[in-house]
Design a protein around this motif. Structure first.
Motif, PDB file in Angstrom:
ATOM      1  N   GLY A   1      -3.261 -47.088 -20.806  1.00 43.26           N
ATOM      2  CA  GLY A   1      -2.854 -46.212 -19.722  1.00 43.26           C
ATOM      3  C   GLY A   1      -3.272 -46.722 -18.359  1.00 43.26           C
ATOM      4  O   GLY A   1      -3.229 -47.916 -18.079  1.00 43.26           O
TER       5      GLY A   1
ATOM      6  N   LEU B   1       3.499 -36.158 -21.396  1.00 45.51           N
ATOM      7  CA  LEU B   1       2.490 -37.186 -21.174  1.00 45.51           C
ATOM      8  C   LEU B   1       1.227 -36.597 -20.566  1.00 45.51           C
ATOM      9  O   LEU B   1       0.182 -37.217 -20.614  1.00 45.51           O
ATOM     10  CB  LEU B   1       3.039 -38.280 -20.258  1.00 45.51           C
ATOM     11  CG  LEU B   1       3.917 -39.325 -20.932  1.00 45.51           C
ATOM     12  CD1 LEU B   1       4.340 -40.369 -19.936  1.00 45.51           C
ATOM     13  CD2 LEU B   1       3.191 -39.977 -22.089  1.00 45.51           C
TER      14      LEU B   1
ATOM     15  N   ASP C   1       0.057 -33.690 -21.537  1.00 49.29           N
ATOM     16  CA  ASP C   1      -0.534 -32.757 -22.486  1.00 49.29           C
ATOM     17  C   ASP C   1      -1.840 -33.286 -23.057  1.00 49.29           C
ATOM     18  O   ASP C   1      -2.088 -34.474 -23.091  1.00 49.29           O
ATOM     19  CB  ASP C   1       0.435 -32.512 -23.651  1.00 49.29           C
ATOM     20  CG  ASP C   1       1.505 -31.521 -23.268  1.00 49.29           C
ATOM     21  OD1 ASP C   1       1.384 -30.949 -22.162  1.00 49.29           O
ATOM     22  OD2 ASP C   1       2.453 -31.350 -24.041  1.00 49.29           O
TER      23      ASP C   1
ATOM     24  N   PRO D   1      -1.844 -36.171 -28.570  1.00 52.09           N
ATOM     25  CA  PRO D   1      -1.420 -37.569 -28.706  1.00 52.09           C
ATOM     26  C   PRO D   1       0.097 -37.688 -28.536  1.00 52.09           C
ATOM     27  O   PRO D   1       0.812 -36.684 -28.628  1.00 52.09           O
ATOM     28  CB  PRO D   1      -1.845 -37.919 -30.131  1.00 52.09           C
ATOM     29  CG  PRO D   1      -1.968 -36.635 -30.840  1.00 52.09           C
ATOM     30  CD  PRO D   1      -2.296 -35.590 -29.830  1.00 52.09           C
ATOM     31  N   PRO D   2       0.601 -38.897 -28.293  1.00 54.09           N
ATOM     32  CA  PRO D   2       2.052 -39.072 -28.202  1.00 54.09           C
ATOM     33  C   PRO D   2       2.675 -38.749 -29.561  1.00 54.09           C
ATOM     34  O   PRO D   2       2.069 -38.997 -30.598  1.00 54.09           O
ATOM     35  CB  PRO D   2       2.201 -40.553 -27.865  1.00 54.09           C
ATOM     36  CG  PRO D   2       0.924 -41.190 -28.279  1.00 54.09           C
ATOM     37  CD  PRO D   2      -0.127 -40.156 -28.110  1.00 54.09           C
TER      38      PRO D   2
ATOM     39  N   ASP E   1      -5.533 -39.229 -26.980  1.00 57.09           N
ATOM     40  CA  ASP E   1      -4.564 -38.255 -26.479  1.00 57.09           C
ATOM     41  C   ASP E   1      -4.085 -38.630 -25.078  1.00 57.09           C
ATOM     42  O   ASP E   1      -4.649 -39.493 -24.414  1.00 57.09           O
ATOM     43  CB  ASP E   1      -5.133 -36.832 -26.529  1.00 57.09           C
ATOM     44  CG  ASP E   1      -6.351 -36.696 -25.649  1.00 57.09           C
ATOM     45  OD1 ASP E   1      -6.254 -37.054 -24.469  1.00 57.09           O
ATOM     46  OD2 ASP E   1      -7.397 -36.234 -26.148  1.00 57.09           O
ATOM     47  N   ASN E   2      -3.012 -37.970 -24.676  1.00 52.21           N
ATOM     48  CA  ASN E   2      -2.318 -38.409 -23.470  1.00 52.21           C
ATOM     49  C   ASN E   2      -3.103 -38.160 -22.192  1.00 52.21           C
ATOM     50  O   ASN E   2      -2.980 -38.916 -21.235  1.00 52.21           O
ATOM     51  CB  ASN E   2      -0.951 -37.719 -23.384  1.00 52.21           C
ATOM     52  CG  ASN E   2       0.045 -38.409 -24.283  1.00 52.21           C
ATOM     53  OD1 ASN E   2      -0.104 -39.600 -24.560  1.00 52.21           O
ATOM     54  ND2 ASN E   2       1.036 -37.671 -24.756  1.00 52.21           N
TER      55      ASN E   2
ATOM     56  N   TRP F   1      -5.344 -40.925 -21.717  1.00 51.75           N
ATOM     57  CA  TRP F   1      -4.551 -42.128 -21.433  1.00 51.75           C
ATOM     58  C   TRP F   1      -4.104 -42.144 -19.973  1.00 51.75           C
ATOM     59  O   TRP F   1      -4.099 -43.171 -19.303  1.00 51.75           O
ATOM     60  CB  TRP F   1      -3.336 -42.116 -22.366  1.00 51.75           C
ATOM     61  CG  TRP F   1      -2.336 -43.190 -22.139  1.00 51.75           C
ATOM     62  CD1 TRP F   1      -2.406 -44.465 -22.586  1.00 51.75           C
ATOM     63  CD2 TRP F   1      -1.099 -43.066 -21.439  1.00 51.75           C
ATOM     64  NE1 TRP F   1      -1.298 -45.162 -22.201  1.00 51.75           N
ATOM     65  CE2 TRP F   1      -0.472 -44.335 -21.487  1.00 51.75           C
ATOM     66  CE3 TRP F   1      -0.455 -42.025 -20.771  1.00 51.75           C
ATOM     67  CZ2 TRP F   1       0.758 -44.580 -20.904  1.00 51.75           C
ATOM     68  CZ3 TRP F   1       0.771 -42.273 -20.190  1.00 51.75           C
ATOM     69  CH2 TRP F   1       1.355 -43.537 -20.259  1.00 51.75           C
ATOM     70  N   LEU F   2      -3.743 -40.951 -19.497  1.00 51.80           N
ATOM     71  CA  LEU F   2      -3.156 -40.854 -18.161  1.00 51.80           C
ATOM     72  C   LEU F   2      -4.178 -41.054 -17.060  1.00 51.80           C
ATOM     73  O   LEU F   2      -3.852 -41.541 -15.981  1.00 51.80           O
ATOM     74  CB  LEU F   2      -2.525 -39.458 -18.021  1.00 51.80           C
ATOM     75  CG  LEU F   2      -1.422 -39.251 -17.014  1.00 51.80           C
ATOM     76  CD1 LEU F   2      -0.278 -40.192 -17.308  1.00 51.80           C
ATOM     77  CD2 LEU F   2      -0.932 -37.811 -17.083  1.00 51.80           C
TER      78      LEU F   2
ATOM     79  N   ARG G   1       5.285 -45.443 -24.068  1.00 49.98           N
ATOM     80  CA  ARG G   1       4.426 -44.422 -24.676  1.00 49.98           C
ATOM     81  C   ARG G   1       5.279 -43.276 -25.238  1.00 49.98           C
ATOM     82  O   ARG G   1       4.922 -42.628 -26.214  1.00 49.98           O
ATOM     83  CB  ARG G   1       3.463 -43.893 -23.612  1.00 49.98           C
ATOM     84  CG  ARG G   1       2.455 -42.871 -24.093  1.00 49.98           C
ATOM     85  CD  ARG G   1       1.148 -43.508 -24.478  1.00 49.98           C
ATOM     86  NE  ARG G   1       0.162 -42.524 -24.897  1.00 49.98           N
ATOM     87  CZ  ARG G   1      -0.999 -42.844 -25.457  1.00 49.98           C
ATOM     88  NH1 ARG G   1      -1.311 -44.102 -25.661  1.00 49.98           N
ATOM     89  NH2 ARG G   1      -1.862 -41.907 -25.808  1.00 49.98           N
ATOM     90  N   LEU G   2       6.417 -43.010 -24.593  1.00 49.75           N
ATOM     91  CA  LEU G   2       7.295 -41.939 -25.052  1.00 49.75           C
ATOM     92  C   LEU G   2       8.208 -42.400 -26.184  1.00 49.75           C
ATOM     93  O   LEU G   2       8.514 -41.638 -27.090  1.00 49.75           O
ATOM     94  CB  LEU G   2       8.181 -41.456 -23.896  1.00 49.75           C
ATOM     95  CG  LEU G   2       7.478 -40.669 -22.800  1.00 49.75           C
ATOM     96  CD1 LEU G   2       8.433 -40.421 -21.653  1.00 49.75           C
ATOM     97  CD2 LEU G   2       6.983 -39.354 -23.368  1.00 49.75           C
TER      98      LEU G   2
ATOM     99  N   PRO H   1       5.892 -45.130 -29.635  1.00 49.52           N
ATOM    100  CA  PRO H   1       4.464 -44.968 -29.914  1.00 49.52           C
ATOM    101  C   PRO H   1       4.063 -45.532 -31.276  1.00 49.52           C
ATOM    102  O   PRO H   1       2.881 -45.747 -31.520  1.00 49.52           O
ATOM    103  CB  PRO H   1       4.263 -43.448 -29.869  1.00 49.52           C
ATOM    104  CG  PRO H   1       5.599 -42.887 -30.128  1.00 49.52           C
ATOM    105  CD  PRO H   1       6.583 -43.841 -29.552  1.00 49.52           C
TER     106      PRO H   1
END
Lengths: 597, 146
Positions: A73, A215, A217, A220-221, A293-294, A297-298, A366-367, A370
């Protein structure tokens, strides 16, 4: 092979043929010795900048950054920043003086500035090490690309790249590569910009898939469709919520066949050859160590060691750029120091533009793909993304374009390295009897091929960063101190390079050992630059001060030559008495080469 | 010191290209025009200062030492600016995770800053440094010439 796989293979062949043709054409049009030898030194800054960028943008830029972003990320965006900032540092401290020094390679510089044959030999050895460390990820990228897209064996991709590189390097000259490398830059920019823009439009057009917000949330993806993943190398996975999947093979040391429920508390070991099947919407398990989890990552950051890792990466990339052999050789094609500075400035612009796109592709992957997080083969993200976003002919066309760019990246970086380092090998490291550029090029290429076929799973971006760390810990102190400080002595430079180089190589050895033994490697081992670079500088300064009386006798003349503005005319190239100054050659009509058009 | 006038040899402007074929025989000596004294204002570095530089007399060595120090000061200043700008970001995001998660049009600000805005800033720094160093070198050459 399906139709589009054949198209993709044909496109790769086309890239290779065009590269060879450009090289061949200019080599036959300008067959004079100086063209083969050292390139014309009147290449204009803009084309030269495109050539530098073309040679620089390698597998790490094309595949590695997107893969690292898919896994890590926001923290991975430091890769493109470091790659770009490296040129700013190069411009601030090295570009103009190094060009004026007349050195073509780092060993040349070391010998000229410090007046020591032994040190020249040592610098050549390090140059070869950096080149090998840099070429191996290129070839492993080629292996990944070929095995991902085509039903071919592991060795096919690297062997094809090495074959094309050898044909190009042995058949053309350095001057030839200027044109070919500039072509490679524009090809790569096109091959990444167009697919990225199309994919972004499709993504936004499909209502952001209703998932862009996903993304952000705390989850996880999730897998966009039913997915089957075959694990080729043993992998340790984690999930952040209880997850149901179907396994066929060996999981957690016991044979598994059918439905499995994984809990979030423990890690799950999956053996090689195991097939995992997921339903649509299943949260993706990720390789242990990656943000699960996202939200994590973000956001950039992490614990203190992550912060150390970020700084260490930045140090390696920013200071390592100046020590890359193929980039330094290309600066020699500038007519003078001022042009070298301008070229560097253009490079910052050109590669800064390029790096917008891998970041976008990494976020999109990522979307859409994954499942790569399960096997850890995240470097394949760029290759698989188009067909996942746009199933059908549209996605295949985009994938073909991307494949062309990816192979252009492998070819450009590898041929640049083989060309510039084969000269170093043949001049300094080979016994007098067999001293031959061609033999050196073949040996070097085969060594890289051999190393690339060793089984090792590491991300491309990570492997490249180690090559940068080695360059930053050895050549950066020698260049910066050598250019700006009269006090640097041969002993000081040797000690600095030895300490910096050994630190990085030890760290690399421990890192590889930890891969094989499954012992967790601390960040210090993965990214040693923040320790090794200051250590190398410190040792170089202290030893130089201690050996003050062995200062090179020619240091004053050399400093004058490096720093006096070009117009005063102190630059003495070995080539000028032979071929005349660049501007004279233009005036006398010899210089009206094809580069003017 | 004024620019030293020197005799120079200039090439006569080229023959029109359609005649070139006939005239371009290697046996014929090329026509040349001898001009006494270069045109005023041409940047011909003063011979004496150049010699002093080249031989690194104490004065010449001091000149170069000053030049190197001045250039190094500027390079270091720019490197420090870069260091503060780039090096400050990880620390900022690490210390203040709230800033990093602030979003603009749905995109977290950390991604915008790192992915989009950093490289134009790097380029701008590069442009400024290039202008500055070229001006500096011009001034040094002017000083040597006078």
């Amino acid at each position: 092979m399906t139709g589009w796989q054949i198209t993709a293979a044909a496109t790769v062949a086309l890239v290779a043929v065009v590269t060879f043709y450009l090289g061949r054409r200019s080599a036959t049009l300008h067959n004079a010795a100086q063209d083969f030898d050292m390139a014309r030194r009147t290449v204009r800054s803009r084309r030269n900048a495109a050539a530098v960028s073309g040679e620089y943008l390698c597998a790490a830029s094309f595949l590695g950054i997107a893969g690292a972003i898919l896994t890590d990320g926001a923290d991975a965006i430091w890769y493109p920043i470091g790659f770009t900032a490296g040129y700013l540092v190069l411009m601030l401290f090295v570009a103009a003086p190094l060009r004026r020094s007349g050195a073509y390679t780092l060993p040349d510089f070391v010998e000229g500035r410090l007046d020591s044959r032994g040190l020249r030999w040592f610098a050549s050895l390090i140059t070869v090490l950096i080149a090998l460390l840099y070429m191996v990820p290129q070839l492993q990228g080629a292996q990944l690309a070929v095995t991902t897209l085509l039903p071919l064996p592991d060795w096919a991709g690297p062997a094809a790249v090495i074959g094309v590189v050898l044909v190009t390097v042995l058949g053309g000259g350095m001057r030839a590569t200027t044109l070919a490398q500039a072509f490679h830059y524009w090809l790569k920019l096109f091959a990444i910009a167009v697919p990225t823009l199309v994919l972004c439009v499709v993504f936004i057009g499909s209502g952001g898939k209703g998932a862009a917000a996903g993304l952000a949330d705390d989850a996880p993806p999730t897998l966009p469709q039913d997915t089957t993943v075959t694990v080729d190398t043993p992998v340790e996975l984690q999930v952040s919520a209880p997850t149901t999947l179907y396994a066929d093979g060996v999981v957690d040391g016991a044979p598994a066949m059918g439905e499995v429920l994984w809990s979030a508390e423990v890690r799950h070991e999956v053996a090689a050859g195991t097939t995992l099947r997921f339903d649509t919407g299943t949260p993706t398990p990720v390789v242990v160590g990656a943000p699960a989890d996202n939200v994590e990552w973000l956001a950039p950051g992490g614990d203190t060691w992550d912060l150390f890792g970020t700084y260490s990466l930045l140090t390696a990339l920013m200071l390592g750029t100046m020590g890359l052999p193929h980039i330094l050789a290309r600066f020699y094609t500038n007519p003078d120091g001022r042009a070298a500075r301008r070229t560097t400035l253009h490079v910052v612009l050109l590669i800064g533009l390029f790096y917008l796109f891998p970041v976008l592709l990494g976020a999109l992957s990522r979307l859409y793909v994954p499942q790569l997080l399960v096997t850890g083969e995240t470097d394949a993200a760029v290759l698989l993304l188009p067909t996942s976003v746009l199933p059908g002919i549209g996605g295949q066309i985009l994938a073909t374009v991307i494949v062309a760019g990816v192979f252009s990246a492998f070819l450009a970086a590898t041929s640049g390295l083989v060309y510039s380092v084969a000269g170093v090998v043949s001049a300094d490291l080979m016994p007098e009897r067999v001293r031959d550029f061609r033999v050196a090029a073949v040996l070097l290429a085969l060594a890289a091929l051999g190393l690339a076929l060793l089984p090792r799973q590491a991300d491309i971006a990570h492997s490249i960063a180690i090559a940068f760390a080695l360059a930053a810990s050895t050549f950066c102190p020698v260049l910066v101190l050598g250019i700006w400080w009269r006090g640097l002595t041969a002993k000081g430079a040797a000690a600095g390079m030895l300490v910096g180089g050994l630190t990085v190589l030890t760290a690399l050895g421990l890192d590889i050992a930890s891969d094989y033994t499954d012992v967790w490697a601390p960040m210090l081992v993965e990214r040693p630059a923040l320790v090794s670079v200051p250590a190398a500088f410190l040792v170089a300064v202290l030893v130089s001060l201690a050996s003050r009386d062995t200062k090179s006798a020619t240091v004053n003349t050399f400093m004058l030559r490096m720093h006096a503005p070009d117009r005063l005319g102190f630059v003495t190239d070995a080539a000028i008495p032979r071929y005349g100054r660049a501007e004279e050659r233009v005036r006398l009509g010899h210089g009206q080469g094809r580069h003017r058009r | 010191m004024r620019p030293v006038r020197r005799a120079t040899v200039e090439r006569v402007p080229g023959t029109p290209s359609h005649l070139k074929g006939d005239l371009d025989q290697p046996t014929k000596p090329k026509r040349q025009r001898v001009v006494l004294g270069g045109p005023e204002g041409m940047p011909v570095p003063s011979l004496r200062s150049r010699m002093e530089l080249a031989e690194q007399t104490s004065w010449g060595e001091m000149l170069i030492r000053d030049l190197i120090n001045a250039l190094l000061r500027w390079s270091t200043a720019f490197a420090l600016i870069t260091l503060v700008l780039l090096g400050g970001l990880p620390l900022l995001f690490w210390q203040q995770p709230d800033i990093a998660s602030f979003t603009v049009v749905g995109v977290p600000i950390a991604w915008l800053i790192l992915g989009v805005f950093v490289s134009p800033v790097l380029f701008a720094l590069g442009v400024m440094y290039e202008r500055l160093s070229e001006r500096h070198e011009r001034e040094f050459v002017d000083m040597i010439e006078n």
